[in-house]
Design an enzyme around this catalytic site. Structure first.
Site, PDB file in Angstrom:
ATOM      1  N   SER A   1     -37.796 -12.525 -11.151  1.00 25.67           N
ATOM      2  CA  SER A   1     -38.580 -11.490 -11.838  1.00 25.67           C
ATOM      3  C   SER A   1     -37.633 -10.470 -12.460  1.00 25.67           C
ATOM      4  O   SER A   1     -36.528 -10.225 -11.936  1.00 25.67           O
ATOM      5  CB  SER A   1     -39.488 -10.776 -10.837  1.00 25.67           C
ATOM      6  OG  SER A   1     -40.115  -9.652 -11.453  1.00 25.67           O
TER       7      SER A   1
ATOM      8  N   TYR B   1     -40.710  -6.387  -2.893  1.00 25.12           N
ATOM      9  CA  TYR B   1     -40.879  -7.537  -3.792  1.00 25.12           C
ATOM     10  C   TYR B   1     -39.667  -7.671  -4.715  1.00 25.12           C
ATOM     11  O   TYR B   1     -39.107  -8.758  -4.876  1.00 25.12           O
ATOM     12  CB  TYR B   1     -42.165  -7.342  -4.600  1.00 25.12           C
ATOM     13  CG  TYR B   1     -42.340  -8.286  -5.762  1.00 25.12           C
ATOM     14  CD1 TYR B   1     -42.864  -9.562  -5.568  1.00 25.12           C
ATOM     15  CD2 TYR B   1     -41.995  -7.906  -7.060  1.00 25.12           C
ATOM     16  CE1 TYR B   1     -43.030 -10.426  -6.647  1.00 25.12           C
ATOM     17  CE2 TYR B   1     -42.158  -8.758  -8.130  1.00 25.12           C
ATOM     18  CZ  TYR B   1     -42.680 -10.012  -7.923  1.00 25.12           C
ATOM     19  OH  TYR B   1     -42.831 -10.870  -8.984  1.00 25.12           O
TER      20      TYR B   1
END
Ligand code: NAP
Length: 248
Positions: free
Chosen positions: A143, A157
């Site tokens: 990501s 995350y």
């Protein structure tokens, strides 16, 4: 040789778009999912509609016995895996680090990191020339959060994706001489259901103006990069990253 792809979290979002594009390119497809059988079956039907074989396999990638069972199901039903997309990932409600407890941290890290490692292990045991295999390719779905850190939303995350970037570099070098390429994509703000898990289903629209291209991305825009990295077109690429974040 028939291409066989395993896509973790292939039932929705980026994974589902990847499954459909893979079928259009002739791959037989294993659609892994955790809870939502109906969504997985819908993607399997679409893959079969493109003329390819497909199976849906329930397995929690954070569970070692589940991952072993997932790959055994692929062996039995589709044949030898040639491509793995480590796509399954989770995030939890937006909060600061000073509010996070260990249970939450362990859930996020177990799926996003341990899950990737376990699936890569099973793929390598089948693909590596060291184990009698004929090679293959792995794409990890990291990501842009690995670069940006997601302050005030989910630093846990983001950190899990930083670990995936490091794993991509290390693993790519570990198996480069064994016929396996390992690369990653780093999506930015993509329109999928994952943002609802963070408590903000419309997150992409809220922040899209911070993106240089002034828009969120579509799952298929990520899938295109994944399929390219898996393909022979990317035959000299390993340990690399494609950012799909509109310039952010
Ligand atoms: P999504 O729409 O929420 O879909 C997640 C998929 O992963 C579902 O198929 C889900 O299955 C599956 N899954 C979740 N936990 C799992 C587990 N423990 N074991 C097996 N399957 C599991 O997510 P997405 O937005 O497409 O994200 C896919 C990947 O892209 C993730 O790694 C995410 O971190 C990354 N990413 C997304 C964005 C974005 O903006 N969307 C940006 C950067 C990176 P069930 O439905 O059955 O639970």
């Amino acid at each position: 040789m028939q291409n066989v792809i395993v896509i973790t979290g292939g039932s929705r979002g980026i994974g589902a778009a990847t499954a459909i594009l893979a079928a259009q390119q002739g791959y037989d497809v294993c659609v892994n999912y955790r809870h939502n059988r109906q969504s997985a079956d819908e993607i399997v039907d679409r893959v079969k509609g493109a003329g390819c074989k497909a199976i849906a396999v329930q397995a929690d990638v954070a569970s070692e016995p589940d991952v072993v069972r997932l790959f055994e199901a692929v062996d039995a039903n589709l044949g030898t895996i040639t491509a793995l997309v480590n796509n399954a990932g989770v995030l939890e409600p937006q909060m600061r680090v000073d509010d996070m407890d260990a249970a939450r941290l362990n859930r996020v890290l177990a799926t996003n990191i341990t899950g990737c490692f376990l699936c890569a292990r099973e793929a390598i045991r089948r693909m590596s020339t060291r184990h009698g295999g004929t090679g293959g390719a792995i794409v990890n779905v990291s990501s842009a959060a690995a670069r940006l850190g997601s302050p005030g939303e989910y630093v846990d995350y983001a950190a899990s994706k930083g670990a995936i970037d490091t794993m991509t570099i290390g693993l790519s070098r570990e198996v480069a001489a064994e016929g396996i390429r390992v690369n990653a994509v780093r999506p930015g703000y993509i329109y999928t259901d994952i943002h609802a898990s963070g408590g903000e289903p419309n997150r992409v629209d809220r922040i899209k103006d911070t993106v240089p291209m002034k828009r969120g991305g579509q799952a298929v825009e990520v899938a295109n990069a994944i399929l390219w990295l898996l393909s022979d077109q990317a035959s000299y690429s390993t340990g690399t990253f494609i950012d799909l974040a509109g310039g952010k």
